[in-house]
Design a protein around this motif. Structure first.
Motif, PDB file in Angstrom:
ATOM      1  N   LYS A  45      34.236  26.688 105.311  1.00  0.00           N
ATOM      2  CA  LYS A  45      33.345  27.817 104.979  1.00  0.00           C
ATOM      3  C   LYS A  45      33.719  29.131 105.675  1.00  0.00           C
ATOM      4  O   LYS A  45      33.438  30.212 105.163  1.00  0.00           O
ATOM      5  N   ASN A  46      34.350  29.050 106.863  1.00  0.00           N
ATOM      6  CA  ASN A  46      34.680  30.287 107.586  1.00  0.00           C
ATOM      7  C   ASN A  46      36.008  30.907 107.164  1.00  0.00           C
ATOM      8  O   ASN A  46      36.420  31.922 107.718  1.00  0.00           O
ATOM      9  N   MET A  47      36.674  30.271 106.210  1.00  0.00           N
ATOM     10  CA  MET A  47      37.943  30.835 105.714  1.00  0.00           C
ATOM     11  C   MET A  47      37.730  31.256 104.270  1.00  0.00           C
ATOM     12  O   MET A  47      38.082  30.532 103.340  1.00  0.00           O
ATOM     13  N   ALA A  48      37.111  32.420 104.102  1.00  0.00           N
ATOM     14  CA  ALA A  48      36.634  32.803 102.776  1.00  0.00           C
ATOM     15  C   ALA A  48      37.071  34.212 102.373  1.00  0.00           C
ATOM     16  O   ALA A  48      36.466  34.823 101.509  1.00  0.00           O
ATOM     17  N   ALA A  49      38.138  34.714 102.983  1.00  0.00           N
ATOM     18  CA  ALA A  49      38.534  36.099 102.694  1.00  0.00           C
ATOM     19  C   ALA A  49      39.351  36.193 101.406  1.00  0.00           C
ATOM     20  O   ALA A  49      40.210  35.354 101.144  1.00  0.00           O
ATOM     21  N   VAL A  50      39.061  37.225 100.614  1.00  0.00           N
ATOM     22  CA  VAL A  50      39.950  37.574  99.502  1.00  0.00           C
ATOM     23  C   VAL A  50      40.994  38.506 100.093  1.00  0.00           C
ATOM     24  O   VAL A  50      40.681  39.592 100.576  1.00  0.00           O
ATOM     25  N   LYS A  51      42.259  38.077 100.093  1.00  0.00           N
ATOM     26  CA  LYS A  51      43.279  38.819 100.841  1.00  0.00           C
ATOM     27  C   LYS A  51      43.963  39.897 100.016  1.00  0.00           C
ATOM     28  O   LYS A  51      44.350  40.936 100.549  1.00  0.00           O
ATOM     29  N   ASP A  52      44.156  39.631  98.728  1.00  0.00           N
ATOM     30  CA  ASP A  52      44.887  40.609  97.918  1.00  0.00           C
ATOM     31  C   ASP A  52      44.554  40.390  96.449  1.00  0.00           C
ATOM     32  O   ASP A  52      44.464  39.251  95.998  1.00  0.00           O
ATOM     33  N   VAL A  53      44.373  41.479  95.743  1.00  0.00           N
ATOM     34  CA  VAL A  53      44.211  41.402  94.290  1.00  0.00           C
ATOM     35  C   VAL A  53      45.241  42.335  93.677  1.00  0.00           C
ATOM     36  O   VAL A  53      45.414  43.466  94.127  1.00  0.00           O
ATOM     37  N   ILE A  61      36.632  41.570  90.025  1.00  0.00           N
ATOM     38  CA  ILE A  61      35.985  42.491  89.072  1.00  0.00           C
ATOM     39  C   ILE A  61      35.880  43.873  89.707  1.00  0.00           C
ATOM     40  O   ILE A  61      36.233  44.886  89.107  1.00  0.00           O
ATOM     41  N   GLU A  62      35.442  43.895  90.946  1.00  0.00           N
ATOM     42  CA  GLU A  62      35.280  45.188  91.625  1.00  0.00           C
ATOM     43  C   GLU A  62      36.634  45.890  91.799  1.00  0.00           C
ATOM     44  O   GLU A  62      36.756  47.098  91.589  1.00  0.00           O
ATOM     45  N   HIS A  63      37.646  45.121  92.132  1.00  0.00           N
ATOM     46  CA  HIS A  63      38.959  45.712  92.385  1.00  0.00           C
ATOM     47  C   HIS A  63      39.570  46.303  91.115  1.00  0.00           C
ATOM     48  O   HIS A  63      40.033  47.443  91.107  1.00  0.00           O
ATOM     49  N   SER A  64      39.562  45.503  90.021  1.00  0.00           N
ATOM     50  CA  SER A  64      40.313  45.979  88.856  1.00  0.00           C
ATOM     51  C   SER A  64      39.861  45.338  87.544  1.00  0.00           C
ATOM     52  O   SER A  64      40.666  45.178  86.627  1.00  0.00           O
ATOM     53  N   GLY A  65      38.571  44.956  87.465  1.00  0.00           N
ATOM     54  CA  GLY A  65      38.062  44.421  86.200  1.00  0.00           C
ATOM     55  C   GLY A  65      38.759  43.146  85.771  1.00  0.00           C
ATOM     56  O   GLY A  65      38.983  42.914  84.585  1.00  0.00           O
ATOM     57  N   GLN A  66      39.096  42.293  86.743  1.00  0.00           N
ATOM     58  CA  GLN A  66      39.733  41.006  86.408  1.00  0.00           C
ATOM     59  C   GLN A  66      38.834  39.860  86.868  1.00  0.00           C
ATOM     60  O   GLN A  66      37.939  40.048  87.685  1.00  0.00           O
ATOM     61  N   GLU A  67      39.126  38.659  86.351  1.00  0.00           N
ATOM     62  CA  GLU A  67      38.352  37.468  86.747  1.00  0.00           C
ATOM     63  C   GLU A  67      39.263  36.244  86.696  1.00  0.00           C
ATOM     64  O   GLU A  67      40.352  36.285  86.101  1.00  0.00           O
ATOM     65  N   LEU A  68      38.802  35.155  87.319  1.00  0.00           N
ATOM     66  CA  LEU A  68      39.557  33.895  87.261  1.00  0.00           C
ATOM     67  C   LEU A  68      39.681  33.448  85.806  1.00  0.00           C
ATOM     68  O   LEU A  68      38.733  33.596  85.026  1.00  0.00           O
ATOM     69  N   ARG A  69      40.826  32.880  85.460  1.00  0.00           N
ATOM     70  CA  ARG A  69      40.995  32.379  84.101  1.00  0.00           C
ATOM     71  C   ARG A  69      40.017  31.250  83.816  1.00  0.00           C
ATOM     72  O   ARG A  69      39.522  31.115  82.708  1.00  0.00           O
ATOM     73  N   MET A  70      39.809  30.387  84.811  1.00  0.00           N
ATOM     74  CA  MET A  70      38.900  29.253  84.610  1.00  0.00           C
ATOM     75  C   MET A  70      38.153  28.964  85.902  1.00  0.00           C
ATOM     76  O   MET A  70      38.650  29.276  86.992  1.00  0.00           O
ATOM     77  N   LEU A 102      44.912  35.682  87.066  1.00  0.00           N
ATOM     78  CA  LEU A 102      43.658  36.303  86.606  1.00  0.00           C
ATOM     79  C   LEU A 102      43.782  36.713  85.144  1.00  0.00           C
ATOM     80  O   LEU A 102      44.886  36.804  84.597  1.00  0.00           O
ATOM     81  N   ALA A 103      42.632  36.972  84.536  1.00  0.00           N
ATOM     82  CA  ALA A 103      42.568  37.490  83.159  1.00  0.00           C
ATOM     83  C   ALA A 103      41.608  38.686  83.176  1.00  0.00           C
ATOM     84  O   ALA A 103      40.852  38.846  84.139  1.00  0.00           O
ATOM     85  N   PRO A 104      41.607  39.511  82.128  1.00  0.00           N
ATOM     86  CA  PRO A 104      40.632  40.608  82.098  1.00  0.00           C
ATOM     87  C   PRO A 104      39.201  40.066  82.123  1.00  0.00           C
ATOM     88  O   PRO A 104      38.922  39.048  81.488  1.00  0.00           O
ATOM     89  N   ALA A 105      38.334  40.738  82.858  1.00  0.00           N
ATOM     90  CA  ALA A 105      36.922  40.303  82.926  1.00  0.00           C
ATOM     91  C   ALA A 105      36.129  40.943  81.790  1.00  0.00           C
ATOM     92  O   ALA A 105      36.385  42.096  81.430  1.00  0.00           O
ATOM     93  N   TYR A 106      35.199  40.182  81.249  1.00  0.00           N
ATOM     94  CA  TYR A 106      34.327  40.711  80.196  1.00  0.00           C
ATOM     95  C   TYR A 106      32.876  40.389  80.498  1.00  0.00           C
ATOM     96  O   TYR A 106      32.597  39.439  81.238  1.00  0.00           O
ATOM     97  N   ASP A 107      31.977  41.162  79.885  1.00  0.00           N
ATOM     98  CA  ASP A 107      30.555  40.785  79.878  1.00  0.00           C
ATOM     99  C   ASP A 107      30.375  39.788  78.741  1.00  0.00           C
ATOM    100  O   ASP A 107      29.944  40.150  77.639  1.00  0.00           O
ATOM    101  N   TRP A 108      30.727  38.559  78.981  1.00  0.00           N
ATOM    102  CA  TRP A 108      30.742  37.540  77.934  1.00  0.00           C
ATOM    103  C   TRP A 108      29.373  37.442  77.271  1.00  0.00           C
ATOM    104  O   TRP A 108      28.346  37.455  77.962  1.00  0.00           O
TER     105      TRP A 108
END
Ligand code: FAD
Length: 466
Positions: free
Chosen positions: A98-106, A127-136, A213-219
């Motif tokens: 749980k204590n290793m939860a950093a997003v290091k690079d997008v 999403i905040e960085h560049s409007g992307q999201e996990l593929r799955m 990553l893939a483009p993020a959408y408001d599905w």
């Protein structure tokens, strides 16, 4: 080889440690209890202590220390896995990430993240960085970690387009620490990823994950109702095969699942309603609605961007994958489930055949997934549990009908998978965990290479109930 728990704990006492009380019990369990078979065998399982490293250097220290004192180490993300994956069968150390939860690079098309980051937090950062999201992501997106998903999961929301985690390209890189006198740090890409992905942390600890990553959408989330079950199943596969429509999930629920188990959906359906849950990209909605209009017997009863339901049903994906089982279990504790593969090209025929054989004892819950470019079904069927013998018989009859079962009533990698030894994972375990201390009891090939798979494997060193 006797574990010296006290010596290991003393050496690690400068880290965050829990060694008693409810925390220890909670952190020694996962969602194994979905299975009455595992519940009967693993309910008492308890680690000796939980340690939560803050960085890779501390992971190395935990592994070096536990190796020196012969203490088993079972790694824990969020403990949402089924199959008892994260349960310390031989006791020892539970290493909580749980204590290793950093997003290091997008960057365009990729994210580098620590393993303890929740899937939802990975998405929020991308999403905040560049409007992307996990593929799955797994339907436990809100609570599960990316490390646990890679080490224990298979796929989920997004698999309709992108296939499974095991498919080339769906994991870019893993950084892994070995369990040796002096742990090594290794990086895996391409072919080598299969050594440690979906290995339940039995042969290395993942300290960094790089995912595509893939483009993020408001599905747009939807429920479509059908009177006829096979029409619903056919529709779900057809949506996946629409070349111009981008979808993220298509789940099929045989009647009366929606009526009996989906409380907020219930006022809008009846006992005979077969339901399809969908997420479609907003720019694909015109195309989707065109196709829907051509489909006989389909009724759109809910869309997230335009509805008059008094009670919001919540995310549609939280009805799918193993959330279906959870919802059913909450209403009827005698329900359990199976994981079935209805492979292309006979997926629809097999679904129809199994339904004829078992409904309503087994109700179909299907998820459309892509495998080798073809849309087909992963089934997470709901089973009315009576006895272990009957459950085994249902499994056998599925297999005889040509359906592959990933048995969720077993706690080993092999029995929960394709019932064969993964030579690459075994070879890497010999190299990376020579004392066999990582997540013991989960790899039959390590403990009993001659095992024949006729009966359920029983790990001989399973810590006895106190
Ligand atoms: P944990 O349960 O903590 O761990 C899973 C396995 O990974 C364990 O063997 C653990 O030892 C190992 N592990 C964890 N972290 C590491 C690490 N850093 N290095 C090495 N090994 C590690 N699964 C799916 O694939 N798709 C789904 O859609 C899905 N839906 C689910 C719905 C419900 C309601 C439930 C209860 C489960 C579902 N699952 C699903 C299973 C599970 O939630 C997912 O696989 C989840 O991603 C696991 O993440 P976790 O952090 O909880 O992992």
């Amino acid at each position: 080889m006797t574990a010296n728990i006290d010596a290991a704990k003393a050496a690690l006492s400068h880290m965050e440690i829990d060694d008693a009380g409810p925390q220890l019990k909670t952190k020694s369990r996962d969602f194994f209890w979905y299975s009455p078979v595992l519940k009967a065998r693993l309910d008492h399982v308890l680690g000796d202590f939980v340690v939560a490293p803050r960085n890779e250097a501390e992971v190395i220290e935990v592994l070096r220390t536990c190796h020196a004192h012969d203490v088993p180490v079972t790694t824990r993300g969020a403990g949402t896995g089924n199959y008892g994956q994260a349960m310390p069968l031989a006791g020892g150390c539970v290493m909580h990430m749980k204590n290793m939860a950093a997003v290091k690079d997008v960057a365009p098309g990729r994210v580098v993240v620590e393993p303890g980051c929740l899937l939802k937090d990975v998405d929020a950062a991308c999403i905040e960085h560049s409007g992307q999201e996990l593929r799955m992501f797994s339907s436990t997106w809100a609570t599960a970690t990316i490390g646990g998903f890679v080490a224990g999961g298979s796929g989920g929301i997004g698999s309709i387009t992108w296939g499974s985690l095991r498919d080339p390209g769906n994991i870019i890189r893993l950084r892994v620490v070995t369990m040796e006198a002096e742990p090594r740090v290794l990086e895996f890409r391409g072919e080598e990823l299969a050594r440690v992905s979906h290995a339940y942390g039995t042969n290395g600890i993942i300290t960094e994950v790089e995912m595509p990553l893939a483009p993020a959408y408001d599905w747009v989330e939807m429920f479509v109702a059908f009177d006829d079950f096979m029409s619903a199943a056919t529709f779900a596969v057809d949506v996946a095969n629409l070349d111009g429509v981008l979808s993220k999930i298509a789940s099929v629920y045989e009647a009366p699942i929606a009526h009996d188990y989906f409380q907020r959906v219930r006022p809008h359906v009846d006992e005979g309603t077969n339901l399809v849950g969908l997420m479609v990209a907003p720019h694909s909605m015109d195309g989707f609605l065109t196709f829907l209009g051509r489909t006989q017997g389909a009724e759109l009863i809910y869309r997230s961007d335009d509805h008059d339901w008094q009670k919001h049903p919540g995310p549609v994906f939280e009805y799918g994958w193993n959330h279906t089982t959870l919802r059913a279990l909450k209403v009827d504790p005698s329900i359990t489930y199976l994981q079935v593969r209805f492979g292309f090209p006979e997926h629809l025929e097999k679904v129809a055949k199994i339904r004829e054989m078992f409904s309503p004892e087994v109700l179909h819950h299907l998820e459309v997934i892509r495998e080798n470019g073809k849309a087909m079904f992963a089934g997470l069927s709901l089973v009315k549990f009576t006895t272990e013998a009957r459950l085994d018989e249902i499994v056998r009859l599925h297999e005889e009908a040509g359906c592959m079962i990933f048995n969720p009533h077993r706690y080993t990698l092999e029995e929960g998978g394709r019932q064969t030894v993964d030579d690459r994972q075994l070879a890497f375990k010999r190299e990376a965990d020579p004392k066999g201390l990582l997540n013991p009891g989960k790899m039959i090939a390590w403990d009993d290479p001659e095992f024949g798979f006729e009966t359920m494997y029983a790990y001989p060193k399973l810590k006895a109930a106190e």
